[in-house]
Design an enzyme around this catalytic site. Structure first.
Site, mmCIF file in Angstrom:
data_model
loop_
_atom_site.group_PDB
_atom_site.id
_atom_site.type_symbol
_atom_site.label_atom_id
_atom_site.label_comp_id
_atom_site.label_asym_id
_atom_site.label_seq_id
_atom_site.Cartn_x
_atom_site.Cartn_y
_atom_site.Cartn_z
ATOM 1 N N ASP A 1 0.932 -1.148 -0.037
ATOM 2 C CA ASP A 1 0.015 0.023 0.030
ATOM 3 C C ASP A 1 1.019 1.272 0.043
ATOM 4 O O ASP A 1 1.422 1.663 0.913
ATOM 5 C CB ASP A 1 -0.810 0.064 1.172
ATOM 6 C CG ASP A 1 -1.846 1.169 1.181
ATOM 7 O OD1 ASP A 1 -2.396 1.296 0.244
ATOM 8 O OD2 ASP A 1 -2.204 1.577 2.314
ATOM 9 N N GLU B 1 -1.050 -1.180 -4.868
ATOM 10 C CA GLU B 1 -2.331 -0.398 -5.070
ATOM 11 C C GLU B 1 -2.128 0.480 -6.161
ATOM 12 O O GLU B 1 -1.120 1.189 -6.123
ATOM 13 C CB GLU B 1 -2.822 0.436 -3.977
ATOM 14 C CG GLU B 1 -3.991 1.202 -3.919
ATOM 15 C CD GLU B 1 -4.552 1.961 -2.716
ATOM 16 O OE1 GLU B 1 -5.024 0.851 -1.901
ATOM 17 O OE2 GLU B 1 -4.225 2.860 -2.487
ATOM 18 N N ASP C 1 -2.542 1.189 6.825
ATOM 19 C CA ASP C 1 -1.945 0.754 5.824
ATOM 20 C C ASP C 1 -1.540 -0.540 5.714
ATOM 21 O O ASP C 1 -1.438 -1.098 4.801
ATOM 22 C CB ASP C 1 -0.634 1.828 5.776
ATOM 23 C CG ASP C 1 -1.079 2.971 6.012
ATOM 24 O OD1 ASP C 1 -1.364 3.801 4.924
ATOM 25 O OD2 ASP C 1 -1.124 3.584 7.237
#
Length: 195
Positions: free
Chosen positions: A7, A68, A141
């Site tokens: 992430d 991501e 996260d």
């Protein structure tokens, strides 16, 4: 399949490693956050993110990296930092020849919770449940990185079948064609005329 989910972020870059196959229980092998100081120079922060990701790659030797996909936000500064950290993650994987997959936040949420509009608490709760953890990983996260890895494990078989079908279609040519791509058809003669 062992996947490192990332992430991306400059201040907190979530990382999580999940192992398993679609349709079977998954196992978390590690989760954490690579942190950088917002007071440091941008170049130093990117180097710190790179070192952190390299350490995770060394320790866990994943077969795939799921990152991501950066999407547009109103805060341009946040988007830039996220995009820069994302590029570092992809570079680290590519340098080692590890395939990289990009998943949008809504794809990840839909895969893990069933809704592309789930909030961070719902994602954290489902990650906890799917990986049989005692508590949701903190900060968010870290949970998002695990969700990325789970999403990739579950989506990869379908994506691979789709890519194979596309590749087979390109090789075979249009339906009914039996000649190799790029060859010309020889005209046939019908009662003295060519067809």
């Amino acid at each position: 399949m062992r996947v490192l989910g990332i992430d991306p972020g400059l201040t907190r870059c979530g990382v999580g490693v999940v192992e398993g196959v679609a349709g079977r229980p998954l196992t978390m092998l590690g989760v954490g956050v690579v942190r950088t100081s917002s007071d440091a120079d941008l170049g130093d922060r990117l180097v710190a993110v790179e070192r952190g990701i390299e350490q995770w790659l060394d320790e866990h030797s994943p077969g795939f990296v799921a990152v991501e996909r950066v999407f547009a936000q109103h805060n341009v500064r946040t988007v830039m930092g996220t995009a820069q950290a994302s590029a570092v993650a992809m570079l680290c994987a590519a340098r080692r020849g590890i395939p990289v997959a990009l998943h949008t936040p809504s794809e990840v949420k839909a895969a893990v919770t069933g809704s592309g509009r789930a909030d961070k608490d719902q994602v954290g709760a489902m990650v906890t449940r799917l990986l049989r953890l005692n508590a949701p990983p903190k900060p968010a996260d870290a949970a998002d990185a695990l969700a990325l890895a789970i999403c990739h494990i579950w989506r990869a078989p379908a994506q691979n079948r789709l890519q194979q079908a596309v590749a087979a279609h390109r090789t075979a040519g249009p339906p009914g064609a039996s000649r190799a791509p790029g060859t010309l058809r020889t005209p046939r003669t019908l009662k003295g005329r060519t067809a």
